[in-house]
Design a protein around this motif. Structure first.
Motif, PDB file in Angstrom:
ATOM      1  N   SER A  41     -24.067  24.440  24.505  1.00  0.00           N
ATOM      2  CA  SER A  41     -25.179  25.903  25.739  1.00  0.00           C
ATOM      3  C   SER A  41     -25.678  26.314  24.975  1.00  0.00           C
ATOM      4  N   ALA A  42     -27.071  26.802  24.393  1.00  0.00           N
ATOM      5  CA  ALA A  42     -27.980  26.856  24.232  1.00  0.00           C
ATOM      6  C   ALA A  42     -29.027  27.561  23.754  1.00  0.00           C
ATOM      7  N   LEU A  43     -30.457  28.612  23.688  1.00  0.00           N
ATOM      8  CA  LEU A  43     -31.737  28.290  22.858  1.00  0.00           C
ATOM      9  C   LEU A  43     -31.818  27.602  21.700  1.00  0.00           C
ATOM     10  N   TYR A  44     -31.984  26.607  21.430  1.00  0.00           N
ATOM     11  CA  TYR A  44     -32.333  25.667  19.789  1.00  0.00           C
ATOM     12  C   TYR A  44     -34.108  25.727  19.243  1.00  0.00           C
ATOM     13  N   LEU A  45     -34.499  26.282  18.570  1.00  0.00           N
ATOM     14  CA  LEU A  45     -35.625  26.670  17.868  1.00  0.00           C
ATOM     15  C   LEU A  45     -35.626  26.114  16.775  1.00  0.00           C
ATOM     16  N   CYS A  46     -36.905  25.804  16.658  1.00  0.00           N
ATOM     17  CA  CYS A  46     -37.758  24.896  15.377  1.00  0.00           C
ATOM     18  C   CYS A  46     -38.394  26.312  14.809  1.00  0.00           C
ATOM     19  N   ALA A  47     -37.959  25.521  13.136  1.00  0.00           N
ATOM     20  CA  ALA A  47     -39.031  26.929  12.814  1.00  0.00           C
ATOM     21  C   ALA A  47     -40.163  26.289  11.336  1.00  0.00           C
ATOM     22  N   SER A  48     -40.991  26.391  11.121  1.00  0.00           N
ATOM     23  CA  SER A  48     -41.817  25.302  10.291  1.00  0.00           C
ATOM     24  C   SER A  48     -42.771  26.029   9.323  1.00  0.00           C
ATOM     25  N   SER A  49     -42.987  26.373   7.898  1.00  0.00           N
ATOM     26  CA  SER A  49     -42.949  26.737   6.896  1.00  0.00           C
ATOM     27  C   SER A  49     -43.752  25.975   5.873  1.00  0.00           C
ATOM     28  N   PRO A  50     -44.797  25.880   5.248  1.00  0.00           N
ATOM     29  CA  PRO A  50     -46.135  25.771   3.781  1.00  0.00           C
ATOM     30  C   PRO A  50     -45.121  25.696   2.784  1.00  0.00           C
TER      31      PRO A  50
END
Lengths: 114, 114
Positions: free
Chosen positions: B86-95
């Motif tokens: 149980s948690a907040l799942y974060l996605c991050a993108s970058s060039p």
């Protein structure tokens, strides 16, 4: 291994007062350092980053941070707090030049009193 | 330009079930990273994908797996869910030059395991 320590899990300031959020890092290589802000129930927004250029970095919303290698610090400051600055702030260090993972501190919750 | 979008925003699963979370990266970004943020903690790196291949992994068990598609969107799959997932799942993108650009985070998926 790289690590980040944020001193103070909770900081409270009055509106108009100086904001100072502390971050110390540990790294065996030249670090890349970031400050992110997180508002309730939202993702992370980049405030500013240090990538080995100028040691004083200016970010969005009037925030700035100074990289001090001798103190292994990257403290975040803002001359005058605004109510809208109330949020969680995270300092992070990157493990490698070509992207790689970010290592985050535990976060500092900033409260702003009217 | 559109930012990073994640879906769903919230979901509730039962212990032992499987879940798939989705992330659309920002236009022009070919690197996607996933983070888990437990309540009151800083985000922790799960893994990163670059050109459809895993390119770094944090200290998470194999039941956490991922995919990146030719359009650079990504999925995070978690099997045999546990209460601690149980948690907040974060996605991050970058060039490609993510370290100098910084990372753009989505608003996250709040997963509750009951």
């Amino acid at each position: 291994a790289q690590s980040v320590t944020q001193l103070g899990s909770h900081v409270s300031v009055s509106e108009g007062a100086l904001v100072l959020l502390r971050c110390n890092y540990s790294s065996s290589v030249p670090p890349y350092l970031f400050w992110y802000v997180q508002y309730p129930n939202q993702g992370l927004q980049l405030l500013l980053k240090y990538t080995s250029a100028a040691t004083l970095v200016k970010g969005i919303n009037g925030f700035e941070a100074e990289f001090k290698k001798s103190e292994t610090s990257f403290h975040l400051t803002k001359p005058s707090a605004h109510m809208s600055d109330a949020a969680e702030y995270f300092c992070a260090v990157s493990e490698g030049r070509q992207g790689g993972k970010l290592i985050f501190g535990q976060g500092t919750e900033l409260s702003v009193k009217p | 330009e559109t930012g990073v979008t994640q879906s769903p925003t919230h979901l509730i699963k039962t212990r032992g079930q499987q879940v798939t979370l989705r992330c659309s990266s920002q236009s022009g970004h070919n690197t996607v990273s996933w983070y888990q943020q437990a309540l009151g903690q800083g985000p922790q790196f799960i893994f990163q994908y670059y050109r459809e291949e895993e390119n770094g992994r944090g200290n998470f068990p194999p039941r956490f797996s991922g995919l990146q598609f030719p359009n650079y969107s990504s999925e995070l799959n978690v099997n045999a869910l546990e209460l601690d997932d149980s948690a907040l799942y974060l996605c991050a993108s970058s060039p490609p030059d993510g370290i100098n650009y910084g990372y753009t985070f989505g608003s996250g998926t709040r997963l509750t395991v009951v």
